[in-house]
Enzyme design. Structure first.
Site, PDB file in Angstrom:
ATOM      1  N   HIS A  88      -9.183  -6.611   3.215  1.00  0.00           N
ATOM      2  CA  HIS A  88      -9.894  -5.546   3.948  1.00  0.00           C
ATOM      3  C   HIS A  88     -11.362  -5.894   4.122  1.00  0.00           C
ATOM      4  CE1 HIS A  88      -7.044  -2.362   4.684  1.00  0.00           C
ATOM      5  NE2 HIS A  88      -6.682  -2.257   3.425  1.00  0.00           N
ATOM      6  N   CYS A 141      -0.435   0.713   3.046  1.00  0.00           N
ATOM      7  CA  CYS A 141      -1.886   0.770   3.196  1.00  0.00           C
ATOM      8  C   CYS A 141      -2.263   2.154   3.702  1.00  0.00           C
ATOM      9  CB  CYS A 141      -2.329  -0.292   4.196  1.00  0.00           C
ATOM     10  SG  CYS A 141      -4.109  -0.328   4.474  1.00  0.00           S
ATOM     11  N   LEU A 142      -3.301   2.744   3.113  1.00  0.00           N
ATOM     12  CA  LEU A 142      -3.722   4.079   3.545  1.00  0.00           C
ATOM     13  C   LEU A 142      -4.228   4.063   4.990  1.00  0.00           C
ATOM     14  CD1 LEU A 142      -5.539   5.385   0.331  1.00  0.00           C
ATOM     15  CD2 LEU A 142      -3.176   5.776   1.055  1.00  0.00           C
ATOM     16  N   HIS A 176      -4.999  -7.729  -1.351  1.00  0.00           N
ATOM     17  CA  HIS A 176      -4.936  -6.748  -0.260  1.00  0.00           C
ATOM     18  C   HIS A 176      -6.328  -6.162   0.011  1.00  0.00           C
ATOM     19  CE1 HIS A 176      -2.753  -3.315   1.875  1.00  0.00           C
ATOM     20  NE2 HIS A 176      -3.983  -2.857   1.756  1.00  0.00           N
ATOM     21  N   GLU A 177      -7.023  -5.765  -1.065  1.00  0.00           N
ATOM     22  CA  GLU A 177      -8.362  -5.166  -0.885  1.00  0.00           C
ATOM     23  C   GLU A 177      -9.373  -6.213  -0.424  1.00  0.00           C
ATOM     24  OE1 GLU A 177      -8.289  -2.118  -0.734  1.00  0.00           O
ATOM     25  OE2 GLU A 177      -6.356  -1.924  -1.714  1.00  0.00           O
TER      26      GLU A 177
HETATM   27 ZN   LIG Z   1      -5.019  -1.308   2.692  1.00  0.00          ZN
END
Ligand SMILES: [Zn+2]
Length: 177
Positions: free
Chosen positions: A148, A102-103, A144-145
């Site tokens: 967020h 993850c960034l 995953h997104e």
């Molecule tokens: Zn992420």
């Protein structure tokens, strides 16, 4: 186009629920520019996805694309997709563990269980409804997104932290070859 600053783990924006985008807001030049900036930022940092709250905008927008990505060299391509106000529905109970990064959690990887097959309903960037089935890594990126946008990061989804790995050690010991 400008590159946006990526929020790192600990920034409160990553833990907030994002707000729905209205149709008129989505049509605005400001929001369209923001989506362009999200795409540029994702590409700059070799992400396969980026959620708006990762760049400090608490809105239900995510972008994703997998195309010969150096951070995920073994993964199949996913076309550039903009998801506004997405909803996801698992199509079966079947889950699969695989590595994620993850960034907002730089230089780490961990194994995360995700549904293998999901239906995705959202708007595209022009406000048109999109509805598709995503499988395997594509489904993983969307989940995953989507997390967020609901204030969650992949660490919350790990069964435990025993596979949490620095990127250098991931490449050395765990990366598929
Ligand atoms: Zn992420």
């Amino acid at each position: 186009m400008s590159l946006l600053k990526v929020a790192r783990l600990g920034h409160p924006v990553l833990r907030q629920l994002t707000g729905a985008v209205t149709a008129s807001e989505l049509r605005s030049a400001l929001l369209q520019q923001f989506i362009d900036d999200m795409i540029a930022t994702m590409k700059e940092y070799d992400g396969v996805g980026l959620a708006a709250d990762q760049v400090h905008e608490s809105k239900q927008i995510a972008v994703l694309e997998v195309a010969g990505n150096p951070r995920y060299p073994d993964k199949p391509d996913v076309p550039l997709t903009v998801l506004v106000n997405p909803k996801i529905t698992p199509l079966s109970e079947e889950m699969e563990d695989d590595w994620e990064g993850c960034l907002s959690v730089p230089d780490m990887r961990g194994r995360v269980p995700r549904y293998k097959s999901i239906r995705v309903e959202a708007w595209d960037r022009s406000g048109q409804p999109v509805n598709f089935v995503a499988n395997d890594f594509h489904a993983r990126v969307v989940q995953h997104e989507f997390d967020h946008l609901n204030g969650k990061v992949y660490l919350d989804r790990m069964r435990d932290l025993s596979t949490l790995t620095f990127l250098t050690e991931y490449v050395r010991y765990w990366m598929p070859r």
